[in-house]
Design a protein around this motif. Sequence first.
Motif, PDB file in Angstrom:
ATOM      1  N   VAL A  15      -4.201   8.402  -2.182  1.00 22.25           N
ATOM      2  CA  VAL A  15      -4.838   7.081  -2.027  1.00 22.25           C
ATOM      3  C   VAL A  15      -6.352   7.220  -1.905  1.00 22.25           C
ATOM      4  O   VAL A  15      -7.010   6.358  -1.327  1.00 22.25           O
ATOM      5  CB  VAL A  15      -4.261   6.348  -0.779  1.00 22.25           C
ATOM      6  CG1 VAL A  15      -2.856   5.869  -1.034  1.00 22.25           C
ATOM      7  CG2 VAL A  15      -4.331   7.228   0.461  1.00 22.25           C
ATOM      8  N   GLN A  25       1.009   4.209  -2.760  1.00 24.51           N
ATOM      9  CA  GLN A  25       0.861   5.619  -2.379  1.00 24.51           C
ATOM     10  C   GLN A  25       1.948   6.477  -3.019  1.00 24.51           C
ATOM     11  O   GLN A  25       1.685   7.586  -3.494  1.00 24.51           O
ATOM     12  CB  GLN A  25       0.932   5.725  -0.852  1.00 24.51           C
ATOM     13  CG  GLN A  25       0.600   7.111  -0.311  1.00 24.51           C
ATOM     14  CD  GLN A  25       0.674   7.143   1.209  1.00 24.51           C
ATOM     15  OE1 GLN A  25       1.374   6.338   1.816  1.00 24.51           O
ATOM     16  NE2 GLN A  25      -0.060   8.048   1.825  1.00 24.51           N
ATOM     17  N   LEU A  37       0.828  -1.214   0.000  1.00 22.85           N
ATOM     18  CA  LEU A  37       0.000   0.000   0.000  1.00 22.85           C
ATOM     19  C   LEU A  37       0.858   1.257   0.000  1.00 22.85           C
ATOM     20  O   LEU A  37       0.519   2.257  -0.651  1.00 22.85           O
ATOM     21  CB  LEU A  37      -0.929  -0.008   1.224  1.00 22.85           C
ATOM     22  CG  LEU A  37      -2.082  -1.028   1.204  1.00 22.85           C
ATOM     23  CD1 LEU A  37      -2.746  -1.116   2.561  1.00 22.85           C
ATOM     24  CD2 LEU A  37      -3.112  -0.643   0.136  1.00 22.85           C
ATOM     25  N   LEU A  46      -3.223   2.246   6.058  1.00 23.19           N
ATOM     26  CA  LEU A  46      -2.111   3.191   5.835  1.00 23.19           C
ATOM     27  C   LEU A  46      -2.018   4.215   6.963  1.00 23.19           C
ATOM     28  O   LEU A  46      -0.923   4.553   7.421  1.00 23.19           O
ATOM     29  CB  LEU A  46      -2.300   3.912   4.496  1.00 23.19           C
ATOM     30  CG  LEU A  46      -1.732   3.203   3.248  1.00 23.19           C
ATOM     31  CD1 LEU A  46      -2.108   3.973   2.002  1.00 23.19           C
ATOM     32  CD2 LEU A  46      -0.220   3.065   3.343  1.00 23.19           C
ATOM     33  N   LEU A  91      -8.563   4.290  -2.980  1.00 27.76           N
ATOM     34  CA  LEU A  91      -8.575   3.036  -2.220  1.00 27.76           C
ATOM     35  C   LEU A  91      -9.841   2.908  -1.375  1.00 27.76           C
ATOM     36  O   LEU A  91     -10.439   3.905  -0.984  1.00 27.76           O
ATOM     37  CB  LEU A  91      -7.359   2.957  -1.291  1.00 27.76           C
ATOM     38  CG  LEU A  91      -5.998   2.678  -1.918  1.00 27.76           C
ATOM     39  CD1 LEU A  91      -4.911   2.733  -0.850  1.00 27.76           C
ATOM     40  CD2 LEU A  91      -5.962   1.307  -2.604  1.00 27.76           C
ATOM     41  N   TYR A 137      -8.549  -0.044   3.396  1.00 26.52           N
ATOM     42  CA  TYR A 137      -7.124   0.019   3.037  1.00 26.52           C
ATOM     43  C   TYR A 137      -6.520   1.367   3.424  1.00 26.52           C
ATOM     44  O   TYR A 137      -5.355   1.444   3.819  1.00 26.52           O
ATOM     45  CB  TYR A 137      -6.934  -0.251   1.543  1.00 26.52           C
ATOM     46  CG  TYR A 137      -7.311  -1.669   1.143  1.00 26.52           C
ATOM     47  CD1 TYR A 137      -6.710  -2.767   1.761  1.00 26.52           C
ATOM     48  CD2 TYR A 137      -8.282  -1.908   0.171  1.00 26.52           C
ATOM     49  CE1 TYR A 137      -7.065  -4.065   1.416  1.00 26.52           C
ATOM     50  CE2 TYR A 137      -8.645  -3.203  -0.181  1.00 26.52           C
ATOM     51  CZ  TYR A 137      -8.027  -4.278   0.458  1.00 26.52           C
ATOM     52  OH  TYR A 137      -8.380  -5.563   0.130  1.00 26.52           O
ATOM     53  N   ARG A 138      -7.331   2.438   3.309  1.00 30.53           N
ATOM     54  CA  ARG A 138      -6.846   3.764   3.731  1.00 30.53           C
ATOM     55  C   ARG A 138      -6.565   3.771   5.240  1.00 30.53           C
ATOM     56  O   ARG A 138      -5.587   4.347   5.698  1.00 30.53           O
ATOM     57  CB  ARG A 138      -7.876   4.842   3.369  1.00 30.53           C
ATOM     58  CG  ARG A 138      -7.929   5.165   1.887  1.00 30.53           C
ATOM     59  CD  ARG A 138      -8.429   6.585   1.627  1.00 30.53           C
ATOM     60  NE  ARG A 138      -9.773   6.816   2.138  1.00 30.53           N
ATOM     61  CZ  ARG A 138     -10.888   6.573   1.436  1.00 30.53           C
ATOM     62  NH1 ARG A 138     -10.820   6.083   0.210  1.00 30.53           N
ATOM     63  NH2 ARG A 138     -12.082   6.814   1.963  1.00 30.53           N
TER      64      ARG A 138
END
Length: 715
Positions: free
Chosen positions: A639, A633, A629, A650, A642, A646-647
């Motif tokens: 991002v 980025q 990920l 991160l 996404l 998933y965000r």
Amino acid sequence: MELSLARVDYLQVGVTAQKTMRLLPASGRKATQKVVVGDQDGVITCFGIKKGEAVPVFKTLPGQKIARLELGGALNTPQEKIFVATGSEVRGFTKRGKQFLSFETNLTESIKAMHISGADLFLCASYIYNHYCDCKDRHYYLSGDKINDVLCLPVQKVNCITPVLACQDRVLRVLQGSDLLYEVEVPGPPTVLALKNGNGGDSGEEIVYGTSDGKLGLTQITGTKPVHKCEVGNNKKRGGILCIDSFDILGDGVKELLVGRDDGTLEIYNFQSADDLVLQYDHALPESITSVQGGCVGKDGHDEILVCTYSGWLTGLTTEPVHREGGSGEELKLSQEMQSKISSLRNELQHLQMKVLQEREKYQQSSQSSTAISSVPAFNVNDKFTLNKDDASYSLILEVQTAIDNVLVQSDVPLDLLDVDKNSAVVSFSSCDSEPNSNFLLATYRCQANTMRLELKVRSIEGQYGTLQAYITPKIQPKTCQVHQYQIKPLSLHQRTHSIDHDRPMNTLTLKGQFSFAEIHSWVVFCLPEVPEKTPAGESITFYFQNTFLGTQLESTYRKGEGCFKSDNISTISILKDVLSKEATKRKINLNISYDINEESVRHTLKLIHPKLEYQQLLAKKVHLIDALRELQVHEGNVDFLLPKYRSILEEADQLLEEYKRQPAHLERLYGMITDLFIDKFKFKGTNVKSKVPLLLETLDGCDQDGLIAFFDTA
């Protein structure tokens, strides 16, 4: 009110034990107080402070190490007589240093705790409590576990003698004469007791206790039952509490609570209300605080907190401002004072350097002579090996009176070394051959300059038992090393508890045979932590335990010729069966073993494990996604495209990596526990299912709780 304290180092004596420093009463209202301290060289040092320098009042000759130091005197008069406990003897000194008492007690063990109230003397060895009045034996009590501290409620307020013992089995025992009045359950092993405000509060019945796992509590000891007032947890994961005092450092007419911990943290709490403790101030020192006192030591009219550390440093935290405000004359005076102090310190340093050179030359000459005898320098190590309930790991704390060079850790059983935030040492692992030598762990911690205290964390695997060894090498010449050993027990992750849930499905293991109460007790001591080594009084005993990793429980009841062990985890019963059989075989004792297995307990244990398994699997998946990920980025610039899940990975990447790093092999340990549970379930049925273990491990990946239970039922 904002509290500003400045640190001042006064003097260093020898290595000190817990509660061995006190302040003598002041001669006037704002006059400075004398300090009296006893060390493990057996020396009592009494001194005052004049113009910032320590001025000795008296100093005794070396002798047996001093375990406790208390002040005493007639009730309702200044407590200025000094009493010390050394070995099994109590000695008394006047404030000028003249010895007036040498009382050899009838205790067969060394005195560990002491309290004095008027003519009454309360002494405790490891398990024995004795009460003397005018040096005549009055009362005696044999405790069920080790006694860490003793206290008596103030006779002037409660009108009767009420001793309280702080015992290792998480209990305060309240006595009446030679009998137990009642027990007070506390959240951890109590290490120190103190009267609230130094006098027991308004009623004289309120006591403050500190535990080895860092908790603090206030309890009222009434004539019939305890009344719990408040409890402060150890959310900041600080060290165990070694000393407590009460003193009005804020000057608002209300006494604050001063707390010294074994990780060097000094804390000041105040009572927000009658029963609510709030942390006001804390200060970190590099080594454990063995004693704390509030008073006026350095300068008239300026209160301070005086602490004594393990290596013998007497350090003050004073309310006296470091930078004085005033005209040029006062600044000049301060400058002259400082210059003269710096000059005397330089002279002292030069003198010490010359002395070191002379002694070094003398040592070189004597070591090269034909009659030379090698001498190994002695050094003290203060160590503590305890199980942490919060993360089911063992903390090994090593403290040396001088700087540590390195510590080598070796184990003959598999252990996980966990990260410790406070640890600045550089760790390096060596490859070791586990087959011929049973050597599973070999790691070296190289310490930074002036590190005197090192904390390590390890996690064991239940069922695998042996020894952890620490080789401690300090920075002294000639090079020398001490080896300390710590037992990893078969049920090492179990911790004593006051009670268990009897409604859970339980498996039962029963042993019968020609063994004594002492023999079966020694087997239980071998298997489980926190069991007193001394055989309990009476004909039978029951202990309760909780597994700190899973939350399963164990009830252990045994007597001469019979033992009964109940647990909701079948693996616990399996480990006990194997180890107890082996111990009995060593002593050539025939055992009649029977067991009653509850099928429902397996499902119950799986329901306890599965949420932890699911959490660790999800954590591992998130951590494996972080690198990909982050690369995405960098390439895409943002991002936003996404999915939210998933965000969030991160955004939380650093915390996830930190948690994963802090708990290595956590997922593997859970897989291991489920595998053991699977094998043990069928072992009691007489079926070997080891060939089905690979299939079980495949099922574990992404399997829900019902699917896992179904696999166990249909295998």
